[in-house]
Design a protein around this motif. Sequence first.
Motif, short mmCIF file in Angstrom:
data_model
loop_
_atom_site.label_atom_id
_atom_site.label_comp_id
_atom_site.label_asym_id
_atom_site.label_seq_id
_atom_site.Cartn_x
_atom_site.Cartn_y
_atom_site.Cartn_z
N LEU A 299 0.84 -1.19 0.00
CA LEU A 299 0.00 0.00 0.00
C LEU A 299 0.88 1.26 0.00
CD1 LEU A 299 -3.19 -0.14 0.08
CD2 LEU A 299 -2.02 -2.24 0.70
N ARG A 305 -2.30 1.01 4.68
CA ARG A 305 -2.25 -0.42 4.98
C ARG A 305 -3.16 -0.77 6.14
NH1 ARG A 305 1.96 -3.60 7.26
NH2 ARG A 305 1.84 -2.21 9.07
N PHE A 321 -0.42 -8.03 8.28
CA PHE A 321 0.85 -7.43 7.88
C PHE A 321 1.90 -8.53 7.98
CE2 PHE A 321 0.17 -6.44 12.40
CZ PHE A 321 1.32 -6.96 12.98
N ARG A 351 4.08 -1.06 4.94
CA ARG A 351 3.12 -0.99 3.84
C ARG A 351 2.61 -2.34 3.35
NH1 ARG A 351 6.81 1.10 -0.24
NH2 ARG A 351 5.01 0.87 -1.64
N ILE A 353 0.83 -5.96 3.05
CA ILE A 353 -0.34 -6.68 3.56
C ILE A 353 -0.45 -7.99 2.80
CG2 ILE A 353 -1.84 -5.41 1.95
CD1 ILE A 353 -4.13 -5.77 3.91
N THR A 378 -7.34 4.39 -2.03
CA THR A 378 -6.24 4.91 -1.19
C THR A 378 -6.20 6.41 -1.17
OG1 THR A 378 -4.71 4.80 -3.06
CG2 THR A 378 -4.84 2.86 -1.63
#
Length: 378
Positions: A299, A305, A321, A351, A353, A378
Motif C-alpha cells: 500500500l 495499509r 501485515f 506498507r 499486507i 487509497t
Amino acid sequence: MSYRVPFNKLNLTGNEFRYIFQALESTHISGDGHFTRKCQEFLEKGLGVPKALLTTSCTDALEMAALLLNIQPGDEIIVPSFTFVSTINAFVLRGALPVFCDIRTDTLNIDEQKLETLITSRTKAVVAVHYAGVGCEMDCILTLGERHGIPVVEDNAHGLFGKFRGMYLGTFGCLATQSFHETKNFTCGEGGALLINDPRYIERAEILREKGTNRSRFFRGQVDKYTWVDLGSSYLPSDILAAFLFAQFEHRDQIQCRRRLIWERYNEHLAEWAHKNGVSLPFVPNYCEQPWHMFYMLLPSFDARQAMIAHLEKRNIASVFHYLPLHLSAMGRKFGGREGLCPVTECISDRVIRLPFYNELSEADQDRVVSAILEFQT
C-alpha cells in the motif's frame, strides 16, 4: 475472531489419516520411521540434493546449520532485517552477532549490492531468505561468498519447488532449510527439513540430529555400539507428523497447480485497481519460478495499509501485515539496530499486507476478497 474468509486454512489431501494410522500400526512413531524416510527421499529425489533430514521445524534446521558451521561467540552473520526471527535466532543462540542487511525494493529479498560493504574478518555466513518463494540473486551472492570464503545458507521456508535460473531454491547454498508450518504449501502443522548440498556436512548433521550420538552409524552397522561423540539435540520429528506430511507431498502437482490459479487470479483481477491506487503487487523476475506461496500488496503508506486491514475485517475477511524490521526490535537494538539502518525494510514493513491464501480457497471466497479490495480507495 472467526472470519468468513480466513487468512489460512488447513487442506487435507486424502491420505493423511490413513498414513497416520499406518504409522501407529507399525508401532514406530518416534523419529526416523518409515514415513520420515519417505519424506526425505521425496525431497532428495525431487530437488536433487545429496541429503535431506526432516526436523521438527525450520527453526531447528537453522539451529543445525549454525552448529554445522561451527558458529562461535563473536562471529558475524549477515541476514536481511526483513525476515522471521528464527533466521537469526539460530545463530545468536551460538553467540553470533547479527549484521542486518537491507532488502531490494522489487522482490523484497536481501539486497545483494549491499552485502560486500557488510563483510568483515569476523563474517562467518550469509543467510539468503527467499521471500515469498522468489529467489534471491544467488549467482551474485554465491560469487561473493566464494571470493571471501564465506558459506551461504538458504532460508527457503517460503520457497520449496521455486527456482532461480532453472535450479531449485534450496540447492545453491552449502545448507538450506525448509518449513512445513501450517501456513506453508505443504504442511504437517509444525515441521521442517535441513537440505545438505555439501556432502562434507552429512555425517555430522546426522550426529547433531541424534543428540550428539553416532546412532545412525550404529543402525547402518558401521559401529558395534553408539555413544555420545559431539554436540547435539533432538531434532527428529515424530513419524506421525511425517505420515501427515508425506500425504501432502504425494499431491505436489495438484497443490501447486491450485495455488498457481489462486495467485494468478488475484494478480489479474487486482492489477488495474492497484495501478490506479498506487499499490504494488508482487514482482517475480522472468528468470525466477515462484512456488505460489503467498500473495501480498504494498500500500502507499502505513495508514493506508492499516485502513485496508480494517476495511477487510469489517467484511469478515482476514488479512495480515508481515515482518517487523528485526533491527528495530528490542533484541535488534541490542545488536546496534537503529532507525535508518535499513530504510527499505522500514518502508516495506509499514506498507505490506498479505491476503488470504490457502490451497482450497474457493473462487467465491476469493471473489469476496477481490470485491472488497476494489471498494477501497487509497
